[in-house]
Design a protein around this motif. Structure first.
Motif, PDB file in Angstrom:
ATOM      1  N   LEU A 132       0.829  -1.206   0.000  1.00 27.51           N
ATOM      2  CA  LEU A 132       0.000   0.000   0.000  1.00 27.51           C
ATOM      3  C   LEU A 132       0.866   1.260   0.000  1.00 27.51           C
ATOM      4  CD1 LEU A 132      -2.792  -1.045   2.537  1.00 27.51           C
ATOM      5  CD2 LEU A 132      -2.747  -1.290   0.054  1.00 27.51           C
ATOM      6  N   LEU A 133       2.003   1.197   0.694  1.00 23.27           N
ATOM      7  CA  LEU A 133       2.926   2.331   0.689  1.00 23.27           C
ATOM      8  C   LEU A 133       3.443   2.584  -0.730  1.00 23.27           C
ATOM      9  CD1 LEU A 133       4.575   4.474   2.180  1.00 23.27           C
ATOM     10  CD2 LEU A 133       6.305   2.720   2.643  1.00 23.27           C
ATOM     11  N   GLU A 134       3.765   1.517  -1.442  1.00 21.44           N
ATOM     12  CA  GLU A 134       4.228   1.671  -2.827  1.00 21.44           C
ATOM     13  C   GLU A 134       3.099   2.153  -3.731  1.00 21.44           C
ATOM     14  OE1 GLU A 134       7.389  -1.020  -4.444  1.00 21.44           O
ATOM     15  OE2 GLU A 134       6.663  -2.312  -2.849  1.00 21.44           O
ATOM     16  N   ALA A 135       1.895   1.655  -3.499  1.00 18.11           N
ATOM     17  CA  ALA A 135       0.761   2.124  -4.306  1.00 18.11           C
ATOM     18  C   ALA A 135       0.575   3.632  -4.135  1.00 18.11           C
ATOM     19  CB  ALA A 135      -0.511   1.382  -3.910  1.00 18.11           C
ATOM     20  N   PHE A 136       0.800   4.106  -2.909  1.00 22.48           N
ATOM     21  CA  PHE A 136       0.648   5.537  -2.636  1.00 22.48           C
ATOM     22  C   PHE A 136       1.778   6.350  -3.254  1.00 22.48           C
ATOM     23  CE2 PHE A 136       1.721   9.152   0.172  1.00 22.48           C
ATOM     24  CZ  PHE A 136       0.585   9.929  -0.031  1.00 22.48           C
ATOM     25  N   LEU A 137       3.032   5.927  -3.013  1.00 20.97           N
ATOM     26  CA  LEU A 137       4.180   6.706  -3.484  1.00 20.97           C
ATOM     27  C   LEU A 137       4.427   6.529  -4.978  1.00 20.97           C
ATOM     28  CD1 LEU A 137       6.754   6.189  -0.581  1.00 20.97           C
ATOM     29  CD2 LEU A 137       5.401   8.228  -1.068  1.00 20.97           C
ATOM     30  N   GLU A 138       4.575   5.261  -5.411  1.00 18.54           N
ATOM     31  CA  GLU A 138       4.939   4.977  -6.802  1.00 18.54           C
ATOM     32  C   GLU A 138       3.751   5.085  -7.746  1.00 18.54           C
ATOM     33  OE1 GLU A 138       6.537   1.065  -6.579  1.00 18.54           O
ATOM     34  OE2 GLU A 138       7.997   1.620  -5.039  1.00 18.54           O
ATOM     35  N   GLY A 139       2.547   5.057  -7.175  1.00 20.99           N
ATOM     36  CA  GLY A 139       1.349   5.180  -7.984  1.00 20.99           C
ATOM     37  C   GLY A 139       0.760   6.574  -7.916  1.00 20.99           C
ATOM     38  N   LEU A 140       0.089   6.879  -6.816  1.00 25.93           N
ATOM     39  CA  LEU A 140      -0.646   8.132  -6.694  1.00 25.93           C
ATOM     40  C   LEU A 140       0.269   9.355  -6.709  1.00 25.93           C
ATOM     41  CD1 LEU A 140      -3.371   9.526  -6.276  1.00 25.93           C
ATOM     42  CD2 LEU A 140      -3.066   9.223  -3.808  1.00 25.93           C
ATOM     43  N   MET A 141       1.270   9.385  -5.817  1.00 22.79           N
ATOM     44  CA  MET A 141       2.135  10.559  -5.723  1.00 22.79           C
ATOM     45  C   MET A 141       2.961  10.752  -6.992  1.00 22.79           C
ATOM     46  SD  MET A 141       1.504  12.217  -3.049  1.00 22.79           S
ATOM     47  CE  MET A 141       2.872  13.355  -3.266  1.00 22.79           C
ATOM     48  N   LEU A 142       3.469   9.671  -7.542  1.00 22.36           N
ATOM     49  CA  LEU A 142       4.276   9.779  -8.759  1.00 22.36           C
ATOM     50  C   LEU A 142       3.448  10.343  -9.910  1.00 22.36           C
ATOM     51  CD1 LEU A 142       6.982   9.253 -10.143  1.00 22.36           C
ATOM     52  CD2 LEU A 142       6.228   6.909 -10.598  1.00 22.36           C
ATOM     53  N   PHE A 143       2.197   9.895 -10.019  1.00 21.72           N
ATOM     54  CA  PHE A 143       1.322  10.423 -11.074  1.00 21.72           C
ATOM     55  C   PHE A 143       1.069  11.913 -10.885  1.00 21.72           C
ATOM     56  CE2 PHE A 143      -3.070  11.671 -12.078  1.00 21.72           C
ATOM     57  CZ  PHE A 143      -2.970  11.663 -13.468  1.00 21.72           C
ATOM     58  N   ILE A 144       0.749  12.327  -9.670  1.00 21.52           N
ATOM     59  CA  ILE A 144       0.437  13.736  -9.409  1.00 21.52           C
ATOM     60  C   ILE A 144       1.644  14.619  -9.727  1.00 21.52           C
ATOM     61  CG2 ILE A 144      -0.080  15.408  -7.591  1.00 21.52           C
ATOM     62  CD1 ILE A 144      -1.793  13.253  -6.250  1.00 21.52           C
ATOM     63  N   LEU A 145       2.823  14.219  -9.262  1.00 21.00           N
ATOM     64  CA  LEU A 145       4.016  15.028  -9.476  1.00 21.00           C
ATOM     65  C   LEU A 145       4.387  15.111 -10.957  1.00 21.00           C
ATOM     66  CD1 LEU A 145       6.171  13.832  -6.439  1.00 21.00           C
ATOM     67  CD2 LEU A 145       4.978  16.016  -6.694  1.00 21.00           C
ATOM     68  N   LEU A 146       4.300  14.002 -11.661  1.00 22.32           N
ATOM     69  CA  LEU A 146       4.634  14.012 -13.083  1.00 22.32           C
ATOM     70  C   LEU A 146       3.611  14.794 -13.900  1.00 22.32           C
ATOM     71  CD1 LEU A 146       5.884  10.360 -13.683  1.00 22.32           C
ATOM     72  CD2 LEU A 146       7.249  12.447 -13.684  1.00 22.32           C
ATOM     73  N   ALA A 147       2.325  14.639 -13.553  1.00 21.09           N
ATOM     74  CA  ALA A 147       1.287  15.367 -14.286  1.00 21.09           C
ATOM     75  C   ALA A 147       1.458  16.873 -14.118  1.00 21.09           C
ATOM     76  CB  ALA A 147      -0.097  14.925 -13.809  1.00 21.09           C
ATOM     77  N   LEU A 148       1.808  17.298 -12.901  1.00 20.08           N
ATOM     78  CA  LEU A 148       2.036  18.726 -12.665  1.00 20.08           C
ATOM     79  C   LEU A 148       3.298  19.206 -13.366  1.00 20.08           C
ATOM     80  CD1 LEU A 148       1.126  18.962  -8.861  1.00 20.08           C
ATOM     81  CD2 LEU A 148      -0.229  19.780 -10.807  1.00 20.08           C
ATOM     82  N   TYR A 149       4.352  18.404 -13.299  1.00 22.25           N
ATOM     83  CA  TYR A 149       5.615  18.785 -13.936  1.00 22.25           C
ATOM     84  C   TYR A 149       5.473  18.849 -15.453  1.00 22.25           C
ATOM     85  CZ  TYR A 149      10.590  18.608 -15.129  1.00 22.25           C
ATOM     86  OH  TYR A 149      11.826  18.872 -15.641  1.00 22.25           O
ATOM     87  N   GLN A 150       4.707  17.951 -15.999  1.00 18.94           N
ATOM     88  CA  GLN A 150       4.510  17.882 -17.445  1.00 18.94           C
ATOM     89  C   GLN A 150       3.809  19.122 -17.990  1.00 18.94           C
ATOM     90  OE1 GLN A 150       1.638  15.037 -18.972  1.00 18.94           O
ATOM     91  NE2 GLN A 150       3.125  14.271 -20.460  1.00 18.94           N
ATOM     92  N   PHE A 171      13.495   4.269  -1.002  1.00 25.75           N
ATOM     93  CA  PHE A 171      12.986   4.523   0.352  1.00 25.75           C
ATOM     94  C   PHE A 171      12.129   3.376   0.858  1.00 25.75           C
ATOM     95  CE2 PHE A 171       9.319   6.101   2.809  1.00 25.75           C
ATOM     96  CZ  PHE A 171       9.978   6.522   3.958  1.00 25.75           C
ATOM     97  N   VAL A 172      11.225   2.903   0.031  1.00 18.15           N
ATOM     98  CA  VAL A 172      10.305   1.847   0.461  1.00 18.15           C
ATOM     99  C   VAL A 172      11.051   0.558   0.802  1.00 18.15           C
ATOM    100  CG1 VAL A 172       8.409   0.341  -0.304  1.00 18.15           C
ATOM    101  CG2 VAL A 172       8.330   2.783  -0.787  1.00 18.15           C
ATOM    102  N   GLU A 173      12.168   0.315   0.128  1.00 16.14           N
ATOM    103  CA  GLU A 173      12.922  -0.911   0.370  1.00 16.14           C
ATOM    104  C   GLU A 173      13.408  -1.022   1.811  1.00 16.14           C
ATOM    105  OE1 GLU A 173      13.842  -3.625  -1.610  1.00 16.14           O
ATOM    106  OE2 GLU A 173      12.346  -2.909  -3.038  1.00 16.14           O
TER     107      GLU A 173
END
Length: 263
Positions: free
Chosen positions: A179-197, A220-222
């Motif tokens: 779930l931590l990876e789903a949040f960071l690598e999924g949700l947060m990564l999408f938001i940051l990339l979409a904004l940066y793009q 970090f998650v590792e």
């Protein structure tokens, strides 16, 4: 503290036909990729809705083949040499993101050169913000399968979840790192990339940012994940295969961004 609900990995059984949640999660990721990609293509000079659908086929092929081959090579080669038929049991899990990434890169190279006849980064910059959809749903699939649990946590940790550990033969608190990876690598990564793009970025910068952010999140998650039992920690009592594969991503991503802005 939450208790893991032990979800049945089979979503639907029709006689001998079994539909697994893990496979449905992949389909959900591909669907979101197509929907968001079709929306983004309206404002992109290189892409259109038909090209998004075409790339989805090649990208999905790269994810599945690359992810499976990567897991076999990086994480458990001796097992698959002894049990070669297990290579085809995708519903049991065993997919490597880094292998899938290599598969998608090969798909993008072919697609950019032969299908669109554009620079590679015209494809990768467009695709990068949609990759987190697959990462998000893939980690949810891991959670449903009850795999990739984190380390045993403190009994009072708010982030821990009670789960039965067959090795210890008892219920213990563990970090739900899926779930931590789903949040960071999924949700947060999408938001940051979409904004940066959305900014006026030079070609290649979005791809570089993807590599940097994913590499940092995964590294970090590792620290909370349990290493694969057949590998364990590789050095210093904490270094994992996931970190070894993620660190070069950060360096390559930083180099790519520096090259993109300089160029």
């Amino acid at each position: 503290m939450w208790t893991y609900p032990s979800i049945d990995p089979i979503a639907l059984a029709l006689g001998p036909l079994q539909i697994h949640w893990y496979g449905l999660m992949y389909l959900a990721g591909f669907l979101c990729f197509w929907l968001y990609g079709s929306y983004q293509a309206k404002n992109n000079q290189y892409w259109n809705k038909d090209l998004v659908g075409d790339f989805l086929f090649y990208g999905a092929l790269g994810v599945i083949l690359g992810g499976r081959i990567g897991y076999i090579l990086f994480y458990d080669l001796p097992h698959y040499i002894d049990h070669p038929l297990d290579m085809f049991k995708l519903w049991m899990g065993g997919m490597s993101f880094h292998g899938g990434l290599m598969g998608v890169i090969l798909a993008m190279l072919w697609f950019a050169r032969h299908k669109m006849k554009v620079p590679l980064f015209a494809v990768s910059d467009f695709v990068a913000p949609m990759v987190p959809f697959g990462l998000f749903f893939g980690r949810i699939g891991n959670f449903i399968n009850g795999e990739l649990w984190g380390k045993v946590a403190d009994a009072h940790s708010f982030f821990a979840m009670k789960v039965f550990d067959p090795a210890l033969n008892q219920v213990v608190p563990k970090y739900p790192t899926q779930l931590l990876e789903a949040f960071l690598e999924g949700l947060m990564l999408f938001i940051l990339l979409a904004l940066y793009q959305k900014g006026n970025r030079p070609m290649g910068a979005v791809s570089g940012m993807f590599l940097v952010l994913y590499g940092m999140f995964r590294f970090f998650v590792e620290f909370f994940r349990m290493p694969d039992p057949q590998l364990g920690y590789l050095m210093w009592g904490w270094l994992t295969m996931g970190q070894i594969l993620s660190f070069p991503m950060i360096l390559i991503g930083l180099g790519l961004m520096a090259w993109a802005y300089r160029k």
